[in-house]
Design an enzyme around this catalytic site. Structure first.
Site, PDB file in Angstrom:
ATOM      1  N   ASN A   1     -12.941  -2.852   2.142  1.00 55.93           N
ATOM      2  CA  ASN A   1     -13.905  -1.866   2.178  1.00 55.93           C
ATOM      3  C   ASN A   1     -14.617  -1.710   0.879  1.00 55.93           C
ATOM      4  O   ASN A   1     -14.234  -2.191  -0.189  1.00 55.93           O
ATOM      5  CB  ASN A   1     -13.335  -0.681   2.179  1.00 55.93           C
ATOM      6  CG  ASN A   1     -12.569  -0.202   3.707  1.00 55.93           C
ATOM      7  OD1 ASN A   1     -12.675  -0.767   4.617  1.00 55.93           O
ATOM      8  ND2 ASN A   1     -11.138   0.194   3.497  1.00 55.93           N
TER       9      ASN A   1
ATOM     10  N   HIS B   1     -10.139  -4.959  -3.409  1.00 55.02           N
ATOM     11  CA  HIS B   1      -8.792  -5.110  -2.821  1.00 55.02           C
ATOM     12  C   HIS B   1      -9.138  -5.649  -1.477  1.00 55.02           C
ATOM     13  O   HIS B   1      -9.842  -4.995  -0.665  1.00 55.02           O
ATOM     14  CB  HIS B   1      -7.988  -3.831  -3.184  1.00 55.02           C
ATOM     15  CG  HIS B   1      -8.638  -2.669  -2.437  1.00 55.02           C
ATOM     16  ND1 HIS B   1      -9.459  -1.974  -3.340  1.00 55.02           N
ATOM     17  CD2 HIS B   1      -8.359  -1.913  -1.375  1.00 55.02           C
ATOM     18  CE1 HIS B   1      -9.614  -0.772  -2.738  1.00 55.02           C
ATOM     19  NE2 HIS B   1      -9.126  -0.745  -1.396  1.00 55.02           N
TER      20      HIS B   1
ATOM     21  N   VAL C   1     -10.653   3.151  -3.992  1.00 55.24           N
ATOM     22  CA  VAL C   1     -10.070   2.872  -5.223  1.00 55.24           C
ATOM     23  C   VAL C   1     -11.031   1.741  -5.582  1.00 55.24           C
ATOM     24  O   VAL C   1     -11.335   0.846  -4.737  1.00 55.24           O
ATOM     25  CB  VAL C   1      -8.656   2.133  -5.206  1.00 55.24           C
ATOM     26  CG1 VAL C   1      -8.137   1.715  -6.591  1.00 55.24           C
ATOM     27  CG2 VAL C   1      -7.685   3.440  -4.722  1.00 55.24           C
TER      28      VAL C   1
ATOM     29  N   HIS D   1      -7.008  -5.588   2.014  1.00 54.22           N
ATOM     30  CA  HIS D   1      -6.007  -5.108   2.720  1.00 54.22           C
ATOM     31  C   HIS D   1      -5.435  -6.372   3.651  1.00 54.22           C
ATOM     32  O   HIS D   1      -6.162  -6.839   4.497  1.00 54.22           O
ATOM     33  CB  HIS D   1      -6.411  -3.855   3.728  1.00 54.22           C
ATOM     34  CG  HIS D   1      -6.901  -2.738   3.231  1.00 54.22           C
ATOM     35  ND1 HIS D   1      -6.017  -1.591   2.818  1.00 54.22           N
ATOM     36  CD2 HIS D   1      -8.253  -2.440   2.268  1.00 54.22           C
ATOM     37  CE1 HIS D   1      -6.732  -0.729   2.224  1.00 54.22           C
ATOM     38  NE2 HIS D   1      -7.869  -1.289   1.932  1.00 54.22           N
TER      39      HIS D   1
ATOM     40  N   ASP E   1       0.845  -1.227  -0.044  1.00 52.07           N
ATOM     41  CA  ASP E   1      -0.044   0.146  -0.022  1.00 52.07           C
ATOM     42  C   ASP E   1       0.845   1.310   0.007  1.00 52.07           C
ATOM     43  O   ASP E   1       1.940   1.260   0.623  1.00 52.07           O
ATOM     44  CB  ASP E   1      -1.012  -0.044   1.403  1.00 52.07           C
ATOM     45  CG  ASP E   1      -2.069   0.813   1.008  1.00 52.07           C
ATOM     46  OD1 ASP E   1      -3.191   0.638   0.962  1.00 52.07           O
ATOM     47  OD2 ASP E   1      -1.707   2.153   1.038  1.00 52.07           O
TER      48      ASP E   1
HETATM   49  P1  DGP Z   1      -9.600   1.847   0.331  1.00 48.36           P
HETATM   50  O1  DGP Z   1      -9.673   2.933   1.107  1.00 48.36           O
HETATM   51  O2  DGP Z   1     -10.093   0.423   0.879  1.00 48.36           O
HETATM   52  O3  DGP Z   1     -10.223   1.879  -0.958  1.00 48.36           O
HETATM   53  O4  DGP Z   1      -7.781   1.591   0.020  1.00 48.36           O
HETATM   54  C1  DGP Z   1      -7.356   2.169  -1.108  1.00 48.36           C
HETATM   55  C2  DGP Z   1      -5.977   1.966  -0.656  1.00 48.36           C
HETATM   56  O5  DGP Z   1      -5.243   1.936  -1.709  1.00 48.36           O
HETATM   57  C3  DGP Z   1      -5.397   2.901   0.339  1.00 48.36           C
HETATM   58  O6  DGP Z   1      -5.235   2.113   1.576  1.00 48.36           O
HETATM   59  C4  DGP Z   1      -4.227   3.466  -0.291  1.00 48.36           C
HETATM   60  C5  DGP Z   1      -3.726   2.749  -1.350  1.00 48.36           C
HETATM   61  N1  DGP Z   1      -3.386   3.579  -2.551  1.00 48.36           N
HETATM   62  C6  DGP Z   1      -3.959   4.398  -3.160  1.00 48.36           C
HETATM   63  N2  DGP Z   1      -3.182   4.955  -4.260  1.00 48.36           N
HETATM   64  C7  DGP Z   1      -2.336   4.112  -4.473  1.00 48.36           C
HETATM   65  C8  DGP Z   1      -1.177   3.921  -5.484  1.00 48.36           C
HETATM   66  O7  DGP Z   1      -1.147   4.627  -6.315  1.00 48.36           O
HETATM   67  N3  DGP Z   1      -0.218   2.799  -5.197  1.00 48.36           N
HETATM   68  C9  DGP Z   1      -0.552   1.994  -4.066  1.00 48.36           C
HETATM   69  N4  DGP Z   1       0.343   0.971  -4.336  1.00 48.36           N
HETATM   70  N5  DGP Z   1      -1.701   2.232  -3.397  1.00 48.36           N
HETATM   71  C10 DGP Z   1      -2.310   3.128  -3.330  1.00 48.36           C
END
Ligand code: DGP
Length: 115
Positions: free
Chosen positions: A88, A101, A97, A103, A31
């Site tokens: 989520n 996904h 996003v 976590h 993340d």
């Molecule tokens: P959620 O809130 O459950 O949709 O989590 C989305 C996660 O994605 C958040 O913990 C941060 C991560 N994230 C957002 N943008 C990027 C990115 O460009 N690269 C990576 N590796 N993670 C990202």
């Protein structure tokens, strides 16, 4: 789907991502904004917006997401101390996003849910 999808780009290698695991169904990467010493996202390779969009044919991919989390928990040595798996889904859960996904969080003691 917003075009291009951020996580689809990482899976395809068109955007940088610290990929720690990839197979025919799922990809795992760190993340970008970690909330625990271990914070890995495990995602289906095929674009699925969220849990709400899953269908019966996705049973295999969902199983793979969780088994990959378990394997990565061992690899990152958090399997003995414990870890949290979070998906989520939708605005009230704070999904930011829109590519499903999982976590994987661990490496520290986390507050109880709702505590
Ligand atoms: P959620 O809130 O459950 O949709 O989590 C989305 C996660 O994605 C958040 O913990 C941060 C991560 N994230 C957002 N943008 C990027 C990115 O460009 N690269 C990576 N590796 N993670 C990202």
């Amino acid at each position: 789907m917003p075009s291009p999808c951020l996580f689809c780009e990482i899976i395809a290698g068109r955007l940088p991502g610290q990929i720690v695991y990839q197979d025919d169904l799922v990809t795992a990467f760190c993340d970008r904004f970690p909330r625990a010493p271990v914070h890995i996202l495990i995602v289906p390779n095929r674009h699925i917006d969220s849990v709400s969009m899953l269908c019966a044919e996705d049973e295999m991919v969902i199983g793979r997401l969780i088994l990959t989390a378990r394997q990565l928990a061992v690899k990152t040595k958090i399997d003995q101390t414990g870890y949290r798996l979070v998906i989520n889904t939708g605005p009230d859960a704070g999904q930011s996003v829109h590519h499903l996904h999982l976590h994987l969080l661990g490496g520290k003691s986390m507050p109880l849910m709702g505590g």
